[in-house]
Design an enzyme around this catalytic site. Structure first.
Site, PDB file in Angstrom:
ATOM      1  CG  ASP A  29     119.254  17.471 128.917  1.00  0.00           C
ATOM      2  OD1 ASP A  29     118.241  16.906 128.488  1.00  0.00           O
ATOM      3  OD2 ASP A  29     119.487  17.623 130.122  1.00  0.00           O
ATOM      4  CD  GLU A  30     118.007  12.831 129.959  1.00  0.00           C
ATOM      5  OE1 GLU A  30     117.715  11.621 129.804  1.00  0.00           O
ATOM      6  OE2 GLU A  30     117.465  13.560 130.794  1.00  0.00           O
TER       7      GLU A  30
HETATM    8 MG   LIG Z   1     120.209  16.900 132.065  1.00  0.00          MG
END
Ligand SMILES: [Mg+2]
Length: 415
Positions: A105-106
């Site tokens: 998610d990054e």
């Molecule tokens: Mg996150």
């Protein structure tokens, strides 16, 4: 050249992805949980309503339910998280050819040489807007002149916010933050730093570099450089190893396997070879499959999604053995078995281990895996083995000979 680096962090990522398919989850406290029956009965992610009720990531489920009795539990779907993660990266790639994932998610995005007619903050704001409109997700973005501060920026204000730490002004804000906010300052490093009275990033920046070097070794110097804004690590170019679809091995020992001890030894060797090759290719497996053929030549396959994508020998072995135990009733001795990992993702897309309580233990296991790889590389495959592998007879199994895809004919009943 002055660098312009963004770090995009999806807010409550797993929970938000689940809410795309289940809008009803938006109005109730909801947590994505690991399997309750397994040892992983913990909260992997939660939405803001669950957070407000005190539910914490990595907390065991019964504890979360004590605080929040009406907590809705959703099962984790790593394939979905991986799917959206890929689509998000495709969108980021419109802004730069340097997009480096950090967990699912990054991402860091380096726009030093692109979007030159725009200021970095407006690019960050546009990405945030597009994430909302095109994905129904929400993210926070950090903008800075190095990766470490960009990451710090994406953590600084959330959800759905942009934070800029400029070269001129970072000392005013960054140096006041607790030292553990800095990338790679984990629990044990934080404790070591607190012992010598370093509590903020500013304390760390203003400490003596040579003292930190003698106190914490190379890592101490690295953290000192980070605190002073001297991180010069590059954002990697987009380069995903997507060509390899699966990594697996199978073997037919010289005599049939008659009990779980025989099977576990052979499976451990197969898992060790699969894990080692995944690490060599810098990949993680999302799904573990086994293939079993009994002495009457009946065969079948079983598969399971891993708790988290992995290239760890122990995880793959334990999952494979678990699948076997659940599926085989010993109506006959076994001729051949195979272990394979599929749905591979790049190592950089792996889930961050920091959310798990036992990340230090996992670190130790990883180091052990790497040491085993190194010894086998230097002294030949099979030079070193875990004790359990010696229980089984490996027959014609040669890990170096069976690259790419499982050998033998997989059965047709894929469950
Ligand atoms: Mg996150």
């Amino acid at each position: 050249m002055k660098r312009r680096i963004l770090h995009v962090d999806q807010n409550c990522y797993f929970a938000s992805v689940e809410m795309i398919a289940h809008p009803e989850y938006r109005n109730v406290p909801m947590a994505v949980v690991g399997s309750v029956e397994k040892r992983h009965g913990i909260v992997l992610a939660k939405n803001y309503l669950a957070s407000a009720a005190g539910v914490k990531t990595a907390e065991v489920i019964w504890k979360a339910e004590q605080k929040c009795p009406n907590l809705v539990k959703a099962e984790a779907h790593f394939e979905k998280y991986s799917f959206y993660s890929k689509r998000l990266r495709e969108m980021y790639s419109e802004y730069s050819d340097r997009v480096e994932p950090f967990g699912l998610d990054e991402c860091w995005i380096d726009i030093s040489e692109s979007c030159l007619d725009r200021d970095a903050k407006s690019v960050a704001d546009e990405i945030r807007q597009r994430v909302k409109e095109e994905f129904s997700l929400s993210c926070s973005v950090g903008v800075s002149f190095n990766k470490v501060f960009a990451k710090l920026g994406s953590d600084y204000k959330k959800p759905d916010a942009t934070t800029v730490f400029s070269e001129e002004e970072f000392r005013d804000v960054v140096w006041k933050l607790p030292v553990e906010e800095l990338l790679f300052v984990g629990r044990s490093t934080k404790a070591s730093l607190h012992k010598i009275n370093i509590r903020t990033i500013g304390d760390l920046a203003n400490a003596s570099e040579s003292y930190l070097s003698s106190y914490l070794g190379k890592g101490g110097v690295m953290l000192w450089r980070y605190a002073n804004g001297l991180d010069d690590d590059e954002v990697m170019k987009n380069d995903y190893k997507r060509d390899i679809k699966s990594v697996g091995n199978s073997t037919t020992p010289s005599s049939d396997m008659r009990n779980i001890k025989d099977v576990s030894g052979v499976m451990h060797s197969l898992a060790a070879s699969v894990a080692s090759r995944l690490r060599k290719y810098e990949l993680l497996g999302t799904v573990v499959q086994i293939w079993v053929r009994d002495k009457n030549l009946n065969s079948y396959e079983k598969q399971r999604v891993l708790f988290e994508p992995s290239n760890n020998e122990k995880e793959i072995y334990e999952t494979a053995l678990e699948l076997f135990r659940e599926s085989y009733n010993w109506h006959a001795a076994i001729r051949s078995v195979g272990v394979r990992c599929t749905k591979l993702i790049s190592k950089n897309e792996g889930i961050q281990l920091s959310i798990f309580d036992d990340c230090e233990k996992l670190d130790r296991e990883k180091k052990l895996d790497n040491t085993v790889d190194e010894i086998n590389r230097r002294y030949g495959s099979g030079a070193i083995k875990r004790l359990v592998e010696l229980n089984g007879d490996l027959g014609n199994f040669d890990p170096s000979r069976t690259e790419g895809g499982i050998c033998g004919k997989p059965g047709s009943e894929l469950k």
